[in-house]
Design a protein around this motif. Structure first.
Motif, PDB file in Angstrom:
ATOM      1  N   THR B 115      25.999  74.770  64.164  1.00 29.12           N
ATOM      2  CA  THR B 115      25.438  75.917  64.888  1.00 29.12           C
ATOM      3  C   THR B 115      25.150  75.602  66.351  1.00 29.12           C
ATOM      4  N   ALA B 116      24.750  74.354  66.646  1.00 34.02           N
ATOM      5  CA  ALA B 116      24.459  74.009  68.039  1.00 34.02           C
ATOM      6  C   ALA B 116      25.725  74.088  68.881  1.00 34.02           C
ATOM      7  N   GLY B 217      17.559  84.118  59.238  1.00 35.62           N
ATOM      8  CA  GLY B 217      17.011  82.776  59.365  1.00 35.62           C
ATOM      9  C   GLY B 217      17.703  81.924  60.402  1.00 35.62           C
ATOM     10  N   GLU B 218      18.769  82.464  61.034  1.00 33.09           N
ATOM     11  CA  GLU B 218      19.590  81.653  61.928  1.00 33.09           C
ATOM     12  C   GLU B 218      18.795  81.159  63.139  1.00 33.09           C
ATOM     13  N   TYR B 219      19.057  79.923  63.527  1.00 33.94           N
ATOM     14  CA  TYR B 219      18.316  79.320  64.627  1.00 33.94           C
ATOM     15  C   TYR B 219      19.253  78.707  65.668  1.00 33.94           C
ATOM     16  N   GLY B 220      20.054  77.731  65.235  1.00 34.77           N
ATOM     17  CA  GLY B 220      20.841  76.913  66.161  1.00 34.77           C
ATOM     18  C   GLY B 220      21.751  77.677  67.095  1.00 34.77           C
ATOM     19  N   ILE B 223      19.431  80.176  69.709  1.00 30.32           N
ATOM     20  CA  ILE B 223      18.450  79.814  70.747  1.00 30.32           C
ATOM     21  C   ILE B 223      19.079  79.512  72.100  1.00 30.32           C
ATOM     22  N   PHE B 224      20.354  79.084  72.126  1.00 30.07           N
ATOM     23  CA  PHE B 224      20.982  78.795  73.420  1.00 30.07           C
ATOM     24  C   PHE B 224      21.298  80.080  74.178  1.00 30.07           C
ATOM     25  N   PRO B 237      12.420  82.614  63.899  1.00 31.44           N
ATOM     26  CA  PRO B 237      12.476  81.162  63.645  1.00 31.44           C
ATOM     27  C   PRO B 237      12.071  80.339  64.870  1.00 31.44           C
TER      28      PRO B 237
END
Lengths: 305, 285
Positions: B115-116, B217-220, B223-224, B237
């Motif tokens: 994900t990042a 729930g997605e995060y990675g 956030i960018f 999150p």
């Protein structure tokens, strides 16, 4: 993964075989073919679908590699041979190796219990094994902080024995095992259920021990599915970001995995270095997908006929 | 030893295969240690909070907005995936075109790409000087660092859920049904709307719910690209992580409990939908 639907066998015959009553009626009335759209619609829909996939999936993937090599090959190698990058790569490999091993053992043990025996509450057990899939990665990290963190439920005994879990390797491994928990088990359980217990019963009744039955009958029957699960589990373990980010503490060279290292470099505007590390993970994703496509044909062989 | 333990379990059918007690016990122990006990720690911590405290945290404007962003944009992304994912499945199953196998394999990229990596790639792509962002900038459309960017990231990660759920069902669809409809005088549009769509509808809904659950729930990847402005483009999150870093454990725990409850409800709905899809004759996984 289930048995072949009866219509799947009928379909080719229906489309390639001699004209059916319906087809004859259509040609007589001058209707266009019943099972497809006009060529213009087909082409338009295909182009829209391909454009959507190109925009949302193709371009981001391509961009990772273009950005990684933008500043030349020397800069790329320099970014990857940076001590912090190397430490991140080593940690990622170590964490993945531990969590994949743990999940393989768990997957084999759980699928033996679930697929080879009939017991009450089985579907509940399968649902619970699948549970980590639906938990947000951040929540997955948080629960371990609440348990093992400095204000956690187990803080006192951990401090007494001087055991560090959060902001250290054990926390990262635990969080990774949590998010990859179902990967191996969910590949093995349906297949082993479809394969039934006849071969194991035969082996046991011929005098084989439980362990030799498992290693010489069951395991060879599911080896491709196991490899498939390992492949997906490994990809997720190496790439996990949210859960690991919460428990890692981001200590450079110590508790930074590759995805966390990518984040730090990116936030420091070292885009080239960030994409260089990212390209390694993107390459892993591509290799995983290619291996997965090859394995899928092998997997079909393991399906009971 | 394994068989001796097994004889105590009266809830299972007898079998000549050994090892039930050992494997069942290990499975349950490991499940409890890794999944169930840590999850119950979250609820235990939440139950330590007083009701008033909980209400204060949950009615906080920043919390409410983060939840609204997460659930609202996830719903929108899942809806986009329902339409375009459905279209992609239709094209993949029904039409032939060059490199079809490659295109089919590419669908899984959002599953396989960390994900990042997806996050920084999408951000760079849609930034003002990016490949797509520079085309959109003259139109006054900004994607990166706005809620629209969050939507793009959530569409990216949700797509395979819809495609992989619907694909086997559409491939299994009995073509004779469409012949029958056509021979009875239905137009192609009527056949698709009244014969094909009702058959794949349960699978489409299952894929929609799975994409939604994942997006919430997605995060990675988010956030960018989000820009993370409190009250504008901050997802739930991320707020959990921020509260944790501020050592406001009560806030983090309360928000996480809400999200965990939501994912349990979604899991239950997805389970029901899958049963419905299977009873309709599909083979969806």
């Amino acid at each position: 993964m289930s048995t072949i639907h009866p219509t799947a066998l009928v379909q080719p015959l229906a489309s390639d075989g001699p004209p059916t009553l319906a087809k004859q009626a259509r040609t007589q009335n001058g209707h266009r073919p019943a099972r497809t759209e006009p060529a213009a619609v087909r082409i338009a829909l295909t182009l829209i679908a391909l454009a959507f996939l190109g925009l949302f999936i193709g371009l981001p993937l391509l961009l990772v590699f273009v950005e990684a090599f933008k500043r030349g090959f020397a800069a790329y190698v320099a970014a990857l041979s940076d001590p912090d990058a190397l430490a991140a790569i080593r940690l990622t490999l170590l964490v993945a190796a531990i969590s994949v091993t743990a999940n393989v053992i768990f997957g084999l043990v759980a699928s033996w219990a679930i697929a080879k025996f009939e017991f009450a509450g089985k579907s509940l057990l399968i649902t619970l094994i699948d549970l980590p899939f639906s938990v947000s990665p951040v929540v997955a990290g948080l629960i371990y902080v609440l348990l093992f963190g400095s204000q956690g439920l187990l803080a006192a005994p951990l401090q007494a024995w001087d055991i560090k879990i959060i902001f250290a390797l054990p926390g990262i491994v635990l969080a990774t095992i949590f998010v990859t928990f179902p990967f191996v088990a969910r590949e093995l359980i349906p297949l082993m259920q479809d394969q039934g217990t006849a071969e194991e019963e035969a082996a046991i009744s011929l005098g084989a021990s439980g362990f030799s039955t498992f290693f010489r009958v069951t395991l060879p029957n599911v080896k491709w599915a196991l490899l498939y699960g390992v492949l997906l589990c490994n990809a997720r373990a190496m790439g996990e970001f949210g859960a690991v980010s919460v428990v890692s503490g981001h200590v450079r060279g110590l508790t930074n995995t590759m995805p966390l290292h990518i984040e730090i470099l990116y936030n420091e505007y070292q885009f080239g270095a960030s994409f260089a590390v990212a390209s390694l993970l993107a390459l892993l994703a591509l290799v995983t997908l290619i291996a997965k496509t090859i394995l899928e044909s092998r997997l079909a062989e393991e399906e009971p006929r | 030893m394994a068989t001796a333990t097994a004889s105590r379990f009266t809830f299972r059918k007898p079998s000549v295969i050994p090892g039930f007690g050992l494997t069942f016990g290990l499975t349950l122990t490991w499940l409890c240690l890794i999944v169930l006990l840590p999850l119950s720690a979250l609820f235990l911590k939440t139950s330590e909070l007083s009701f008033d405290r909980l209400m204060v945290i949950m009615s906080n404007a920043r919390t409410l907005h983060a939840l609204q962003i997460s659930f609202g944009l996830s719903l929108a992304a899942a809806a986009i995936n329902l339409v375009f994912g459905g279209l992609v499945v239709w094209v993949l199953v029904r039409y032939d075109f060059p490199f079809k196998r490659v295109v089919d394999a590419v669908i899984d990229i959002p599953f396989a790409l960390p994900t990042a990596v997806a996050g920084i790639a999408l951000t760079t792509l849609y930034a003002e000087n990016g490949w797509i962002g520079s085309l959109l900038a003259p139109l006054g459309v900004q994607v990166s660092f706005t809620p629209l960017g969050i939507l793009v990231a959530l569409v990216f990660i949700g797509l395979p859920f819809v495609v992989r759920t619907v694909q086997p069902v559409l491939a299994d669809l009995d073509a004779e049904l469409e012949d029958a409809a056509a021979s009875l005088g239905a137009t192609r549009g009527q056949t698709i709307w009244r014969v094909v769509l009702p058959t794949i509808w349960p699978a489409l809904l299952t894929g929609f719910a799975m994409a939604f659950a994942r997006a919430v729930g997605e995060y990675g990847s988010v956030i960018f690209i989000a820009g993370n402005l409190p009250g504008v483009s901050e997802i739930a999150p991320l707020l959990i992580v921020i509260r944790l870093e501020e050592f406001r454990y009560a806030d983090a725990t309360a928000i996480a409990s809400v999200m965990l409850l939501a994912s349990f409800v979604l899991l239950f709905i997805i389970n029901r939908l899958q049963h419905w899809a299977e009873s309709r004759g599909g083979r969806g996984r």
